[in-house]
Design an enzyme around this catalytic site. Structure first.
Site, PDB file in Angstrom:
ATOM      1  N   ARG A  80       0.923  -1.174   0.001  1.00  7.01           N
ATOM      2  CA  ARG A  80      -0.034   0.117   0.025  1.00  7.01           C
ATOM      3  C   ARG A  80       0.867   1.351   0.020  1.00  7.01           C
ATOM      4  NH1 ARG A  80      -2.631   3.179   4.827  1.00  7.01           N
ATOM      5  NH2 ARG A  80      -3.610   4.533   3.716  1.00  7.01           N
ATOM      6  N   HIS A 124      -2.999  11.015   0.917  1.00  9.30           N
ATOM      7  CA  HIS A 124      -2.752  10.836   2.253  1.00  9.30           C
ATOM      8  C   HIS A 124      -1.780  12.223   2.721  1.00  9.30           C
ATOM      9  CE1 HIS A 124      -0.958   7.337   5.241  1.00  9.30           C
ATOM     10  NE2 HIS A 124      -0.861   8.545   5.793  1.00  9.30           N
ATOM     11  N   GLU A 170      -7.349   8.434   6.536  1.00  7.33           N
ATOM     12  CA  GLU A 170      -7.468   9.191   8.271  1.00  7.33           C
ATOM     13  C   GLU A 170      -8.092  10.525   7.856  1.00  7.33           C
ATOM     14  OE1 GLU A 170      -4.262   8.422  10.576  1.00  7.33           O
ATOM     15  OE2 GLU A 170      -4.348   6.221  10.692  1.00  7.33           O
ATOM     16  N   ASN A 299      -6.993   1.497   9.970  1.00  4.21           N
ATOM     17  CA  ASN A 299      -5.996   1.717  10.609  1.00  4.21           C
ATOM     18  C   ASN A 299      -5.898   1.666  12.006  1.00  4.21           C
ATOM     19  OD1 ASN A 299      -5.067   2.464   7.706  1.00  4.21           O
ATOM     20  ND2 ASN A 299      -4.588   4.481   8.414  1.00  4.21           N
ATOM     21  N   TYR A 301      -4.132   1.124  15.719  1.00  5.05           N
ATOM     22  CA  TYR A 301      -2.933   1.129  16.474  1.00  5.05           C
ATOM     23  C   TYR A 301      -3.192   0.931  18.120  1.00  5.05           C
ATOM     24  CZ  TYR A 301      -0.422   3.027  12.254  1.00  5.05           C
ATOM     25  OH  TYR A 301      -0.178   3.337  11.209  1.00  5.05           O
ATOM     26  N   GLU A 378      -3.603  -0.212   8.062  1.00  6.44           N
ATOM     27  CA  GLU A 378      -2.153  -0.115   8.572  1.00  6.44           C
ATOM     28  C   GLU A 378      -2.429  -0.716  10.147  1.00  6.44           C
ATOM     29  OE1 GLU A 378      -1.224   4.362   9.308  1.00  6.44           O
ATOM     30  OE2 GLU A 378      -1.645   4.644   7.211  1.00  6.44           O
TER      31      GLU A 378
END
Ligand code: BG6
Length: 477
Positions: A80, A124, A170, A299, A301, A378
């Protein structure tokens, strides 16, 4: 639910890794590229860690072939990356810069030659500076046309080669930083403008998804969302309400707009009462419903834990950008919620909670609410790494993080989630927007710091680990 036996990962599972143009490419003005908002913002004093910027980054623009060769050696199934809008349209619109398109074409062809599936992110965060100057970027509806023209240019060029596309990366995190915290360009702190810009971004997202159906009929497209599932700090109904508020304001605001074409009710009522709701014109919500995604890019985290925050309480705070553990303050919106530490979870040096079960929860919540396939676009661990004698980087902590999260994917699939792939963040080390080069994510170490370096590539222990995970189809974790 504790499973006794795991199903295997499907044979077409996309074992991937990810990057973003500004964070890896460098070549900031090469071959006709125009400046992006990040090219200017990073040069303002005090905006990034030690004034770091992406002028050179990890020089992927000039080392693309070496990087893809490393991906092939690893056995990667998907990569990606993002396209830099000002490489294609140096001033946001007008004449196409053929050299910019040619760079991505070469990247895509090199990936395909190694049987690596390209996953192309359209945006992005590196907005052409010209559009920021001309009409304020995401705050003006004119961006919808310009963004569509740029995306259609890429659809027309790459439709036959690229199947998986990501629309906006995002939006939630980027615009929160840009219009609430003042930590991304254009560094505004104004909640009304924040929701207005988001509404326009939703319209742009829907428009390019609609256009995608015409130009790339066999492809799949969706936004990638920074999903930090909310937890309540306790079963005190006050904490439960804070958690409900946080989930609506920080997650469902985006997810429901993307996938259902509507805004969550309590959050919308609150914003209307405060005069902070976006202006919704006739046709807007219809457009959102016509431009819903094929899948959701996730994404992931960390999770965030919330507690009650009375009026007059804690306000929004900036994140830890130093790697000094334990320096992140509680952050919140008075009357709605504030964050609290989760005593059950370890954190990274940047105070990000390490929570693989949270990833399983994230995938289940999304899959069950929206009924769409998901892709981890991600997931990874940003840490200080140490280059040791003999070119060794023993990033066991990263292997532990990734292993537990890949297991969580497997558990989520067992729970019924349709998961297309897993893209670890990141392939090589990258520039972390606000944290400089010291917060590393890669499987491949890049010899550089805030001042510079040789840019040599060195395989970390995690490189070999992930290679074996891919070769064994996830059996050898
Ligand atoms: C996401 C972004 O926010 O997380 C990436 O899409 C970013 O671009 C990554 O690098 C990790 O965040 P950070 O702040 O640690 O670089």
């Amino acid at each position: 639910m504790h499973h006794h036996k795991f199903n295997d990962f499907p044979s077409d599972f996309l074992w991937g890794a990810a990057s973003a143009a500004y964070q890896v490419e460098g070549g900031w003005n090469a071959d006709g590229k125009g400046p992006s908002v990040w090219d200017l913002f990073t040069k303002l004093p005090g905006k990034t860690f030690e004034g770091s910027n992406g002028d050179v980054a990890v020089d992927h623009y000039h080392r693309m072939e070496e990087d893809v060769a490393l991906m092939a050696e690893m056995g990667l199934k998907a990569y990606r990356f993002s396209v830099s809008w000002p490489r294609i349209y140096p001033t946001g619109r007008g004449e196409v810069n053929e050299a910019g398109l040619a760079f991505y074409e070469k990247l895509i062809d090199t990936l395909l030659a190694h049987k690596i599936e390209p996953v192309l992110t359209l945006y992005h965060w590196d907005l052409p500076q010209a559009l920021q100057d001309e009409y304020g970027g995401w705050e003006d509806r004119r961006i919808i046309e310009d963004f569509e023209r740029y995306c259609v240019t890429l659809y027309q060029r790459f439709a036959g080669k690229v199947k998986y596309w990501v629309s906006l990366n995002e939006q939630n995190y980027n615009l929160t930083n840009a219009y609430q915290l003042g930590t991304h360009p254009p560094a505004v702190q104004d909640r009304k403008r924040f929701f207005a810009a988001n509404h326009i971004a939703f319209l742009a997202n829907a428009r390019v998804i609609k256009a995608f159906r015409q130009h790339v009929p066999n492809g799949l497209i969706g936004p990638s969302f920074a999903y930090s599932p909310a937890y309540p700090a306790s079963c005190d109904p006050k904490d439960m309400l804070a958690y409900e508020n946080a989930e609506e304001f920080n997650n469902l605001w985006w997810l429901d707009a993307y996938c259902f074409g509507r805004y969550p009710q309590a959050a919308l009522a609150y914003l209307r009462e405060n005069g902070e709701a976006p202006e919704i014109l006739p046709g807007d919500m219809e457009l959102l419903r016509e431009g819903t995604p094929d899948y959701i890019g996730v994404n992931y985290y960390y999770t965030l834990t919330y507690t009650d925050n009375p009026l007059g309480g804690q306000t929004l705070q900036r994140i830890n950008t130093t790697g000094k553990k334990g320096t992140t303050p509680s952050s919140g919106i008075p009357g709605l919620y504030k964050t609290a530490p989760n005593p059950h979870l370890e954190t990274s040096n940047w105070d990000w909670a390490i929570d693989p079960t949270g990833m399983r929860i994230a995938l289940r919540r999304l899959s069950s609410r929206y009924g769409l396939p998901l892709m981890i676009t991600e997931n990874g661990l940003g840490e200080f790494d140490k280059l040791e004698a003999g070119d060794k980087v023993n990033d066991e902590y990263r292997i532990d993080y990734l292993r537990s999260h890949v297991k969580a994917c497997q558990e989520a699939m067992q729970d019924g989630v349709e998961l297309l792939g897993y893209c670890a963040w990141s392939f090589t080390d990258i520039l972390s927007w606000l944290n400089g080069y010291q917060k590393r994510y890669g499987f491949v170490y890049v010899d550089r710091d805030e001042q510079g370096g040789s840019l040599r590539r060195i395989k970390k222990a995690s490189f070999h680990w992930y290679s074996q995970v891919i070769a064994s189809q996830g059996k050898q974790l």
